[in-house]
Scaffold this active site. Structure first.
Site, PDB file in Angstrom:
ATOM      1  CD  GLU A 114       8.115  54.315  89.090  1.00  0.00           C
ATOM      2  OE1 GLU A 114       6.716  53.867  87.384  1.00  0.00           O
ATOM      3  OE2 GLU A 114       9.576  53.692  87.885  1.00  0.00           O
TER       4      GLU A 114
ATOM      5  CG  ASP B  47       8.839  57.503  85.583  1.00  0.00           C
ATOM      6  OD1 ASP B  47       9.413  57.510  86.695  1.00  0.00           O
ATOM      7  OD2 ASP B  47       9.123  56.738  84.819  1.00  0.00           O
TER       8      ASP B  47
ATOM      9  CG  ASP C 163      10.170  59.830  80.209  1.00  0.00           C
ATOM     10  OD1 ASP C 163      10.876  59.072  81.238  1.00  0.00           O
ATOM     11  OD2 ASP C 163      10.911  60.010  79.612  1.00  0.00           O
TER      12      ASP C 163
END
Lengths: 178, 178
Positions: free
Chosen positions: A67, A7, A139
Site C-alpha cells: 500500500e 499493509d 490489517d
C-alpha cells in the site's frame, strides 16, 4: 500466480496471500507481523524484515503488492510509516519479487467498485471474493484487499506506475485541489 | 572501534568511516551511495541496501550512526526520507551492528560546539578533527560528522535514546515552542 499483499506499519504490518488462477481467486493465508514498541527503532525494523521474510519462506509468493499510504498529518508518524513502508518494499524486492504499489483508493475501487468504500465494505467484499477465508484482523483484511487489487490490476497498473507518474504525488495534488 | 556514519536520503546517502582509539580519531574512508531515480521505488531501496552492505563489507565497521533527520514540510518527501532512513537503520542492524541515532543539532553540538553551526562550519571542523581526510562531498562530510558524534557520545547517548524519550518527538516539540 501467488500474490503477497502487505499493509505496512511500524507497529503492525498486515499480510495476506492469495492464488490468482485466471479470474479465479483463492485465499491461502493471512496474518499480521508486529514489532516490539519497547525495542529500538533499528531492531523493530529488523523484526518487520524478518517477519516478512518468514511469511515469504512459508508461502512462496511470486509477486508482492504494497500500500502506498498517504501521508499522516503528524510528520514524526509519516517518517515512521515511511520506514515501515521502506522495509515492506525492500524485503520482497531483495528476494527478486516484482513489487506493485497501490493507493488505498485504487484498492477500494478494485475490490468494492468505488474509491470511497468504508473499511467494513472492503472487508465484506474480501470475504465474498475469497470464500471460506478466515480474516484474522483489519490489517490482514487490508493486505488481502491489496493482493486482490494486484491480481486485478497488475498489467495496467504496472504500466501506470512505471510511466513516471508518482501515484502519491498525484493523490496529494488531488487532495489539495479539493 | 570503527564507526560508520550514514546520512540517509533516497537519492543520495552519504557515508563516512572513522577509527576511534580513545580520544584519537582517524579518517578511514568516505563517499556517497546513489540510487537511480528512474528506477522503481522498491529497486531504489534495494540499491541503497546493497550499497550500504558493500561499504560494510569493505570497511568492516563495529558500530553505526544514523541521522534522525527532522521531517520535511512536504509529506511525500517525508515518506521518502523515512524509507531511506529505514534502510539506513535496518542494514547495519541486520549485520548485528549497534546503531546510534542522532539529531542534526546533537551532531553539530558535538562537532562544532554549538547546535546552530552552519554546514560550512561542520565541514571545516570535520576536516580539522580528521587531519589529512579528503572529504568527497557535502553528504559524506555530514556522515563523517555523524561518526565523530557517535565516537564522542555513544555511552551517554545510548542511555538517552534507550531511556524511552524519542529524540525526534523532543525536537518537534522544541520546534513548536519556538
Amino acid at each position: 500466480m501467488r500474490v503477497l499483499g502487505l499493509d505496512p506499519g511500524l507497529r503492525r504490518t498486515g499480510w495476506g496471500v492469495i492464488d490468482a488462477e485466471g479470474t479465479r481467486l483463492v485465499h491461502v493465508a493471512n496474518g499480521v507481523i508486529t514489532s516490539d514498541d519497547k525495542a529500538e527503532l533499528a531492531d523493530r525494523l529488523v523484526q518487520l524484515h524478518r517477519g516478512i521474510e518468514a511469511v515469504m519462506a512459508a508461502q512462496e509468493p511470486d509477486e508482492a503488492a504494497v500500500e502506498v499510504s498517504l501521508a499522516n498529518k503528524n510528520p514524526a508518524s509519516t517518517l515512521k510509516l515511511g520506514m515501515a513502508r521502506g522495509i515492506a518494499l525492500l524485503t520482497p524486492a531483495l528476494a527478486g519479487l516484482l513489487v506493485g504499489e497501490y493507493l488505498p483508493m485504487i484498492v477500494k475501487k478494485s475490490v468494492v467498485g468505488t474509491g470511497h468504500a468504508t473499511k467494513e465494505q472492503v472487508q465484506m467484499m474480501v470475504q465474498r471474493l475469497l470464500p471460506g477465508c478466515e480474516i484474522k484482523n483489519a490489517d490482514s483484511a487490508d493486505a488481502l484487499a491489496l493482493a486482490i487489487c494486484h491480481a486485478h490490476n497488475r498489467e495496467t497498473d504496472r504500466k501506470w506506475t512505471r510511466g513516471g507518474e508518482d501515484p502519491l504525488q498525484m493523490a496529494l495534488a488531488g487532495r489539495r485541489r479539493r
